[in-house]
Design an enzyme around this catalytic site. Structure first.
Site, short mmCIF file in Angstrom:
data_model
loop_
_atom_site.label_atom_id
_atom_site.label_comp_id
_atom_site.label_asym_id
_atom_site.label_seq_id
_atom_site.Cartn_x
_atom_site.Cartn_y
_atom_site.Cartn_z
N MET A 30 125.55 -41.60 -44.03
CA MET A 30 124.59 -42.07 -43.15
C MET A 30 123.86 -41.39 -41.84
O MET A 30 123.32 -41.71 -41.38
CB MET A 30 124.39 -43.25 -43.05
CG MET A 30 125.09 -43.69 -44.59
SD MET A 30 124.63 -45.57 -44.72
CE MET A 30 126.10 -46.13 -42.82
N LEU A 33 125.59 -37.23 -37.07
CA LEU A 33 126.78 -36.71 -37.89
C LEU A 33 127.74 -36.49 -36.94
O LEU A 33 127.42 -36.58 -34.98
CB LEU A 33 126.83 -35.53 -38.45
CG LEU A 33 125.67 -35.16 -39.73
CD1 LEU A 33 125.57 -33.93 -39.93
CD2 LEU A 33 126.53 -36.19 -40.02
N GLY A 36 133.83 -36.17 -37.55
CA GLY A 36 134.18 -36.69 -38.81
C GLY A 36 133.44 -36.07 -40.23
O GLY A 36 134.77 -35.85 -41.45
N HIS A 37 132.84 -36.43 -40.18
CA HIS A 37 132.29 -35.83 -41.29
C HIS A 37 132.39 -34.61 -41.72
O HIS A 37 131.84 -34.35 -42.98
CB HIS A 37 130.93 -36.41 -41.10
CG HIS A 37 129.97 -37.47 -40.42
ND1 HIS A 37 129.19 -37.92 -39.78
CD2 HIS A 37 129.73 -38.90 -41.62
CE1 HIS A 37 128.76 -39.77 -39.77
NE2 HIS A 37 129.22 -39.66 -40.74
N GLN A 61 122.82 -51.41 -48.97
CA GLN A 61 124.87 -51.92 -48.93
C GLN A 61 124.92 -52.45 -47.05
O GLN A 61 125.57 -52.36 -46.57
CB GLN A 61 125.79 -50.64 -48.38
CG GLN A 61 125.16 -49.28 -47.17
CD GLN A 61 125.91 -47.99 -46.95
OE1 GLN A 61 125.99 -47.78 -48.21
NE2 GLN A 61 127.68 -47.56 -46.65
N GLY A 146 135.65 -40.49 -46.30
CA GLY A 146 137.04 -39.89 -45.54
C GLY A 146 137.47 -41.83 -45.42
O GLY A 146 137.69 -42.41 -46.01
N LYS A 148 138.65 -43.50 -43.26
CA LYS A 148 138.38 -44.37 -42.14
C LYS A 148 137.73 -45.86 -43.28
O LYS A 148 137.69 -46.74 -42.49
CB LYS A 148 137.13 -43.47 -41.20
CG LYS A 148 136.71 -43.94 -40.28
CD LYS A 148 136.75 -44.87 -39.10
CE LYS A 148 135.04 -44.98 -38.55
NZ LYS A 148 134.13 -45.75 -39.18
N SER A 185 129.56 -43.58 -36.75
CA SER A 185 128.21 -43.54 -36.09
C SER A 185 127.59 -44.22 -35.03
O SER A 185 127.22 -44.93 -34.22
CB SER A 185 126.83 -43.64 -36.86
OG SER A 185 127.59 -41.91 -38.51
P1 AMP Z 1 128.83 -42.57 -42.94
O1 AMP Z 1 127.79 -41.80 -42.41
O2 AMP Z 1 129.78 -42.94 -41.82
O3 AMP Z 1 128.36 -43.91 -43.89
O4 AMP Z 1 130.41 -41.79 -43.75
C1 AMP Z 1 129.49 -40.50 -44.43
C2 AMP Z 1 131.34 -40.53 -44.52
O5 AMP Z 1 132.50 -39.80 -43.60
C3 AMP Z 1 132.41 -41.13 -45.26
O6 AMP Z 1 133.03 -40.63 -46.58
C4 AMP Z 1 133.07 -42.07 -44.63
O7 AMP Z 1 134.44 -41.94 -45.17
C5 AMP Z 1 133.59 -40.87 -43.44
N1 AMP Z 1 133.69 -40.84 -41.47
C6 AMP Z 1 132.95 -41.63 -41.25
N2 AMP Z 1 134.00 -41.23 -39.96
C7 AMP Z 1 134.72 -40.60 -40.74
C8 AMP Z 1 135.89 -40.17 -39.58
N3 AMP Z 1 136.04 -41.17 -37.88
N4 AMP Z 1 137.46 -39.45 -39.90
C9 AMP Z 1 137.03 -39.02 -40.89
N5 AMP Z 1 135.95 -39.70 -41.71
C10 AMP Z 1 134.47 -39.97 -41.24
#
Ligand code: AMP
Length: 289
Positions: A30, A33, A36-37, A61, A146, A148, A185
Site C-alpha cells: 500500500m 515504502l 520492510g517492504h 480493506q 511479511g 509482520k 507505514s
Molecule cells: P503494506 O504496505 O503495509 O500493506 O505491506 C505490504 C507488505 O509488506 C505486506 O506483505 C506486509 O506484511 C509487509 N511488511 C510490512 N511491514 C513489514 C516489516 N516491518 N517487515 C517485513 N515486512 C513488512
C-alpha cells in the site's frame, strides 16, 4: 523502472518476460515504502528474475474510513526507493481501474476467526479480494509477504492452495527499527511520545520469549506478563494480546506446537500490530520476531 497504471499495460509488459522464460516475483504493497517492504523485494529475487511491485491503498480493506483517509502517501519517494531496490515494473492502479462495479469477493474461513479478523470486520475479505485480483493481473511465479502481518500471510497461503493460484507464497521476517519497533507505514502517524511508548509492544514479545525459555508454556501467564508491559506504556487501548496455533490460528491455552503470539495496540489513533512465531520443533522454543 516502468510505472504503469492500467491492467492492460501490466499484461502486455509481462507477456514478453514470461515468453522469455523469466520468473516473475511480486510484492503487493500500500506504499509509503520502508525497509520492510524492500526486504520483500530482496527475498523475491532469490526465486525470480523480474521484480514487480504494486502500490494500491485498498479502500475495501479499511474497516475504519478515517484510517483510509489518513493513510500516508508519497509516490515519488516510493518510486525512487523501489527503483533502487531493483523493481522493474511498478503497478499503481487507481480505484476505477481496480473496482468499477465489483460484486465478487474472496474470503477465507477459520484462519480469520481471531486476531485482526475478529477486530476488523471486512478487513481480510478486502485483502483477499485485492490480492486475488493482483495475482490474476500480474500472474507471478512467487509473491512475498511479511511476517509482520502474519494472519494475512498465513491466510493468503491457504487461499492460493485452496483456489489453485499457480503462485508460490514466501513469508519473510519482520524488519525492525534499531530500537525494536516493527517497521510500518503507520509509524509515520505516531507522535514522538507515542512512538516511544509503542516500544512496549516489541518489549512485551521479548518478555514472552524470556518466559518461554524459562519453561513457561501457559498462554495466560505469557499474555498477562505482556499485558502488564503494554499497559505500563499507557496505550490508548489494547485490541488483543493472543496466543494461537500457527496451523489454524485458533486460540491455544498451552503452547505445545508451532504457535503465534500476537498483539494489536492503539497509541492515539494509530493501531500497531506485531507478533512472534514460536517454533517448538527440535526441542526448545525458537522465537522468530
Ligand atoms: P503494506 O504496505 O503495509 O500493506 O505491506 C505490504 C507488505 O509488506 C505486506 O506483505 C506486509 O506484511 C509487509 N511488511 C510490512 N511491514 C513489514 C516489516 N516491518 N517487515 C517485513 N515486512 C513488512
Amino acid at each position: 523502472m516502468e510505472i504503469v497504471r492500467a491492467i492492460g499495460d501490466v499484461r502486455s509488459h509481462l507477456a514478453g518476460v514470461r515468453k522469455a522464460g523469466l520468473r516473475i516475483g511480486f510484492v503487493p504493497t500500500m506504499g509509503f515504502l520502508h525497509a520492510g517492504h524492500l526486504s520483500l523485494v530482496e527475498e523475491s529475487k532469490k526465486y525470480s528474475e523480474i521484480q514487480v511491485m504494486s502500490i494500491f491503498v485498498n479502500r475495501i480493506q479499511f474497516n475504519d474510513p478515517k484510517d483510509f483517509e489518513n493513510y500516508p502517501v508519497d509516490l515519488e519517494r516510493d518510486f525512487a526507493l523501489a527503483c533502487d531496490a531493483g523493481v522493474e515494473l511498478m503497478f499503481v492502479p487507481d480505484e476505477r481501474e481496480m473496482y468499477r462495479d465489483r460484486l465478487a469477493y474472496v474470503d477465507v474461513d477459520v484462519l480469520t476467526d481471531n486476531l485482526c479478523g475478529a477486530r476488523r470486520p471486512g478487513h481480510f475479505r478486502g485483502v483477499f479480494t485485492v490480492v486475488s485480483k493482483l495475482f490474476n493481473i500480474v500472474q507471478p511465479d512467487v509473491s512475498v509477504f511479511g511476517q509482520k502481518d502474519i494472519q494475512q500471510a498465513v491466510s493468503i497461503e491457504k487461499m492460493v492452495g485452496d483456489l489453485d493460484f499457480p503462485v508460490r507464497i514466501i513469508i519473510a521476517p519482520t524488519v525492525r527499527e534499531d530500537d525494536g519497533l516493527a517497521m510500518s507505514s503507520r509509524n509515520a502517524r505516531l507522535s514522538p511520545d507515542e512512538r516511544n511508548r509503542a516500544l512496549a509492544i516489541s518489549r512485551s514479545l521479548r518478555k514472552a520469549e524470556e518466559l518461554l525459555r524459562s519453561g513457561e508454556r501457559g498462554s495466560e501467564a505469557i499474555t498477562t506478563a505482556m499485558r502488564k508491559i503494554i499497559e505500563d506504556s499507557n496505550p490508548t487501548s489494547i485490541d488483543y494480546i493472543s496466543v494461537v496455533r500457527y496451523a489454524d490460528l485458533q486460540f491455544a491455552d498451552v503452547i505445545r506446537e508451532k504457535s503465534v503470539i500476537a498483539a494489536a495496540v492503539f497509541y492515539g489513533a494509530t493501531r500497531l500490530i506485531d507478533n512472534m512465531i514460536v517454533d517448538m520443533d527440535g526441542g526448545g522454543p525458537r522465537c522468530l520476531y
